[in-house]
Design a protein around this motif. Structure first.
Motif, PDB file in Angstrom:
ATOM      1  N   ILE A   1      -1.258   0.083   0.803  1.00 37.03           N
ATOM      2  CA  ILE A   1      -0.901  -0.498  -0.490  1.00 37.03           C
ATOM      3  C   ILE A   1      -2.190  -0.882  -1.205  1.00 37.03           C
ATOM      4  O   ILE A   1      -3.013  -1.629  -0.663  1.00 37.03           O
ATOM      5  N   ASN A   2      -2.365  -0.368  -2.403  1.00 35.63           N
ATOM      6  CA  ASN A   2      -3.552  -0.667  -3.223  1.00 35.63           C
ATOM      7  C   ASN A   2      -4.858  -0.436  -2.473  1.00 35.63           C
ATOM      8  O   ASN A   2      -5.773  -1.245  -2.535  1.00 35.63           O
ATOM      9  N   GLY A   3      -4.933   0.639  -1.721  1.00 34.50           N
ATOM     10  CA  GLY A   3      -6.157   0.984  -1.006  1.00 34.50           C
ATOM     11  C   GLY A   3      -6.390   0.217   0.275  1.00 34.50           C
ATOM     12  O   GLY A   3      -7.406   0.401   0.930  1.00 34.50           O
ATOM     13  N   THR A   4      -5.467  -0.643   0.668  1.00 36.74           N
ATOM     14  CA  THR A   4      -5.585  -1.399   1.909  1.00 36.74           C
ATOM     15  C   THR A   4      -4.546  -0.890   2.899  1.00 36.74           C
ATOM     16  O   THR A   4      -3.380  -0.742   2.561  1.00 36.74           O
ATOM     17  N   GLU A   5      -5.011  -0.592   4.103  1.00 37.86           N
ATOM     18  CA  GLU A   5      -4.089  -0.120   5.143  1.00 37.86           C
ATOM     19  C   GLU A   5      -3.781  -1.234   6.122  1.00 37.86           C
ATOM     20  O   GLU A   5      -4.670  -1.972   6.545  1.00 37.86           O
TER      21      GLU A   5
END
Length: 76
Positions: free
Chosen positions: A51-55
């Protein structure tokens, strides 16, 4: 078996015998039939959500019975 060339047949047999050897080793280490091991371990899944570049990875809660099987498979 729908393979027609010698190489394809030999590759298929190699895979089949490797799977047999692995399943026998799993049975020997766990003391359970391979079917039982698969039934018990199949529900254990992890999930990775981005989500939004965060895993974020979520690991499963492993009940004691399934953990005992995994511990038996880890020993050398």
């Amino acid at each position: 078996m729908f393979h027609h060339t010698r190489d394809a047949i030999e590759a298929h047999l190699t895979i089949v015998f490797t799977a047999l050897a692995v399943s026998r080793e799993v049975q020997a280490r766990s003391g359970l039939a391979i079917r039982n091991v698969i039934r018990q371990l199949r529900p254990l899944r992890s999930a990775t959500i981005a989500i939004n570049g965060t895993e974020q990875t979520f690991t499963p809660e492993i009940p004691d019975a399934e953990q005992a099987i995994l511990d038996a498979l880890e020993r050398s």
